[in-house]
Scaffold this active site. Structure first.
Site, PDB file in Angstrom:
ATOM      1  N   HIS A 439     -30.321  -7.360  24.956  1.00 25.42           N
ATOM      2  CA  HIS A 439     -30.349  -8.475  25.913  1.00 25.42           C
ATOM      3  C   HIS A 439     -31.547  -8.384  26.850  1.00 25.42           C
ATOM      4  O   HIS A 439     -31.852  -9.347  27.560  1.00 25.42           O
ATOM      5  CB  HIS A 439     -29.051  -8.501  26.725  1.00 25.42           C
ATOM      6  CG  HIS A 439     -28.674  -9.866  27.195  1.00 25.42           C
ATOM      7  ND1 HIS A 439     -29.491 -10.969  27.055  1.00 25.42           N
ATOM      8  CD2 HIS A 439     -27.549 -10.327  27.817  1.00 25.42           C
ATOM      9  CE1 HIS A 439     -28.915 -12.021  27.559  1.00 25.42           C
ATOM     10  NE2 HIS A 439     -27.716 -11.668  28.037  1.00 25.42           N
ATOM     11  N   ASP A 443     -32.468 -13.504  24.616  1.00 29.65           N
ATOM     12  CA  ASP A 443     -31.512 -14.227  25.451  1.00 29.65           C
ATOM     13  C   ASP A 443     -30.328 -14.695  24.609  1.00 29.65           C
ATOM     14  O   ASP A 443     -30.380 -14.718  23.369  1.00 29.65           O
ATOM     15  CB  ASP A 443     -32.192 -15.431  26.116  1.00 29.65           C
ATOM     16  CG  ASP A 443     -33.295 -15.007  27.074  1.00 29.65           C
ATOM     17  OD1 ASP A 443     -33.181 -13.881  27.612  1.00 29.65           O
ATOM     18  OD2 ASP A 443     -34.260 -15.765  27.257  1.00 29.65           O
TER      19      ASP A 443
END
Length: 468
Positions: A439, A443
Site C-alpha cells: 500500500h 493505491d
C-alpha cells in the site's frame, strides 16, 4: 740311492704343479660376485643407439605406476554472486566407489542445492569436512583415489542366490542291477513316493516374528519414537530437534522481512470459471494435438495477469530506497512447493507468450523443481508472483508478497456455489482470488481495478483479444 732320490723329487714336483693348476681354476664366491657387479657397471656405462640409458627406462616405468594411484582433491564449486557459503550434505561415505559425474554430495545454499559430481571414477579415500558443515567456494571437500574401483559394483545377490540350490541337489540314485530286477517278484501295490528333499537353510525365508502376547499383570508394550518425526507421530511424548536447512531459513527470513517492510493489504474477488472450463473442454484435443501439452488454468491466469500489469504499471513497479523503479517488462514468478521449501521460478517476457508457451514453460519449471534442478538463474528477478493454493483444495487465503516485488495474486480451489445470474439463483463453478499489494506504492483504486481486469480476462479471453 741317488736314482731313488731323483725319482721321488720328480714325482713331488709333478704333484705340486697339479695342485697349482687346480687352485688357478677355482673361483671363490666373492670373486664371482665382484665379477657380476663389474659386468653390470660396464653394461650401464654403455649407451645404446637409441640415445638413453638403461637406468632411465626403469625410472620411466616407475613414474607410470605412481600416476596410476593418483589421488584427487575435490573442492567446493563456485556459487552465484549473491551466495557466499552453504551447508554440505554427503551422499557417499569413505570407501564407496563412484562413477564419473556421479553426485558425491550436495551443498544447500539460501536459494537452491548445488550438486557436486565426481570428476572421475574411483574410490572415496577421505572426507575432509563433516556432514552439515558450512563450506565456501574453493574449500577442500574430499580425497578421491582415481582408478578402476569406481566401476559399477556387481550385484552379489543375483550370483549368490543359485549357489545353495545347486549345492543342495541330491545325487541321482544308482540304477539297480538288471539280474536282480528280473528275479524280484512284481509288487501288487505301487511303492510309496520318495520324500521331497528339504530346501537348503540358506534359501528358506526367515520366519516372521510373532507379536508379543500381553500377559495378565505384564507391563505395557514400549513404543519407540518415530524414525522420521516429520512424517508421523508415534505418541511417545518425546521431542526431536532438527536443524533447519538454509533454504528454509532464507524463506523464513524473507517472509518476515516482507511483513516488516511492506504495508501489505489484501483485496478479494471471485471468478466464474464456467467459460474458461467450457473453452478448455471444447479445444483440449486440438490443443494437445497442436502443441503436445494439455491446457490448464495457470496459462489463463498468467496471461491475464500479464495483460493487467500492462494496464497498471504501478503494480509492476517496486520501491527501492527513496525511489520507485518502473520496469518495462513482465516476468511472472510461479510459486512451486518442493520438499525443501517454496521456490519461485520465473517465466520471462510473459506479455509476448501464448497460452501454449506458458503451459510449456510452467511444465519445464515444475519438472526441474521436482528433480531438484532449479538453479539461481531460474529464480532470479520476477516482477509479479502467482501462488496457486487451489491445487491443494484451498478455499480462501491471503498470500504474502515476495520481496522485492509489490504484489502477489493468490488462486484458490474451484467449487460449485449458488450465485445470482439475471435475477436467477444458479449453481456455477466459482473461485475466490486475492491480491496482496504494497500500500506504500499501490493505491486501493489501482489494486481493485487490477484485480477486476484479471477477473474479466479469465472469464472472457476476448477482453485481451480486443483490448477492452
Amino acid at each position: 740311492m741317488a736314482a731313488m732320490l731323483g725319482t721321488g723329487r720328480n714325482q713331488l714336483s709333478k704333484g705340486l704343479i697339479r695342485q697349482v693348476a687346480k687352485v688357478r681354476d677355482v673361483r671363490t664366491l666373492a670373486s664371482v660376485s665382484l665379477s657380476r657387479e663389474a659386468a653390470r657397471n660396464a653394461a650401464s656405462r654403455v649407451k645404446p643407439a637409441y640415445g638413453f640409458e638403461t637406468g632411465s627406462i626403469y625410472r620411466s616405468l616407475y613414474t607410470t605406476r605412481v600416476l596410476g594411484d593418483e589421488v584427487k582433491i575435490i573442492v567446493c564449486p563456485a556459487f552465484a554472486d549473491s551466495i557466499s557459503e552453504g551447508d554440505i550434505r554427503w551422499e557417499k561415505a569413505v570407501g564407496d566407489s563412484v562413477a564419473e559425474d556421479e553426485v558425491i554430495c550436495e551443498i544447500e545454499t539460501d536459494k537452491t542445492s548445488v550438486p557436486v559430481p565426481s570428476p572421475a571414477a574411483g574410490v572415496i579415500e577421505e572426507l575432509l569436512v563433516e556432514d552439515g558443515s558450512t563450506v565456501a567456494p574453493g574449500a577442500k571437500l574430499l580425497k578421491l583415489k582415481v582408478g578402476a574401483g569406481g566401476a559399477a559394483a556387481p550385484k552379489p545377490a543375483a550370483v549368490a542366490a543359485p549357489v545353495p540350490v545347486a549345492a543342495a541337489a541330491p545325487p541321482p540314485p544308482p540304477p539297480p542291477p538288471a539280474a536282480a530286477a528280473a528275479a524280484a517278484p512284481i509288487p501288487a501295490t505301487p511303492p510309496p513316493p520318495p520324500p521331497k528333499p528339504a530346501a537348503p537353510m540358506a534359501s528358506r525365508p526367515p520366519p516372521a516374528p510373532l507379536p508379543p502376547r500381553p500377559m495378565a499383570g505384564a507391563a505395557p508394550v514400549v513404543r519407540l519414537p518415530p524414525a522420521d518425526p516429520t512424517k508421523e507421530i508415534a505418541g511417545t511424548r518425546s521431542e526431536h530437534r532438527v536443524k533447519m536447512n538454509r533454504m528454509r531459513l532464507k524463506i523464513a527470513s524473507r517472509l518476515k522481512e516482507a511483513q516488516n517492510t511492506n504495508a501489505m493489504l489484501t483485496t478479494f474477488n471471485e471468478l466464474d470459471m464456467s467459460n474458461i472450463m467450457q473453452l478448455r473442454k471444447e479445444n483440449q484435443d486440438a490443443f494437445v494435438k497442436r502443441h503436445g501439452i494439455k491446457m490448464g488454468f495457470m496459462s489463463a491466469f498468467v496471461k491475464a495477469s500479464a495483460y493487467a500489469l500492462t494496464k497498471a504499471p504501478t503494480v509492476n513497479a517496486v520501491i527501492e530506497g527513496q525511489e520507485i523503479i518502473y520496469r518495462d517488462f513482465v516476468d511472472v514468478s510461479v510459486a512451486v512447493a518442493t520438499p525443501k521449501g517454496l521456490v519461485v521460478p520465473v517465466l520471462r517476457n510473459v506479455s509476448d507468450m501464448s497460452y501454449a508457451d506458458i503451459e510449456k514453460g510452467i511444465a519445464a519449471l515444475g519438472q526441474k523443481a521436482k528433480n531438484n534442478d532449479i538453479s539461481i538463474e531460474d529464480m532470479d528477478g520476477g516482477t509479479f508472483t502467482i501462488s496457486n493454493g487451489g491445487v491443494f483444495g484451498s478455499l480462501f487465503g491471503t498470500p504474502i508478497i515476495n520481496p522485492p516485488q509489490s504484489a502477489i495474486l493468490g488462486m484458490h480451489g474451484v467449487f460449485d456455489r449458488p450465485v445470482v445470474r439475471n435475477g436467477q439463483v444458479v449453481i456455477r463453478p466459482m473461485m475466490y482470488i486475492a491480491l496482496t499489494y504494497d500500500h506504500r506504492l499501490v493505491d486501493g483504486r489501482e489494486a481493485v481495478t487490477f484485480l477486476r481486469t484479471i477477473k474479466s480476462a479469465v472469464e472472457d479471453p476476448r477482453v485481451m483479444l480486443m483490448d477492452l
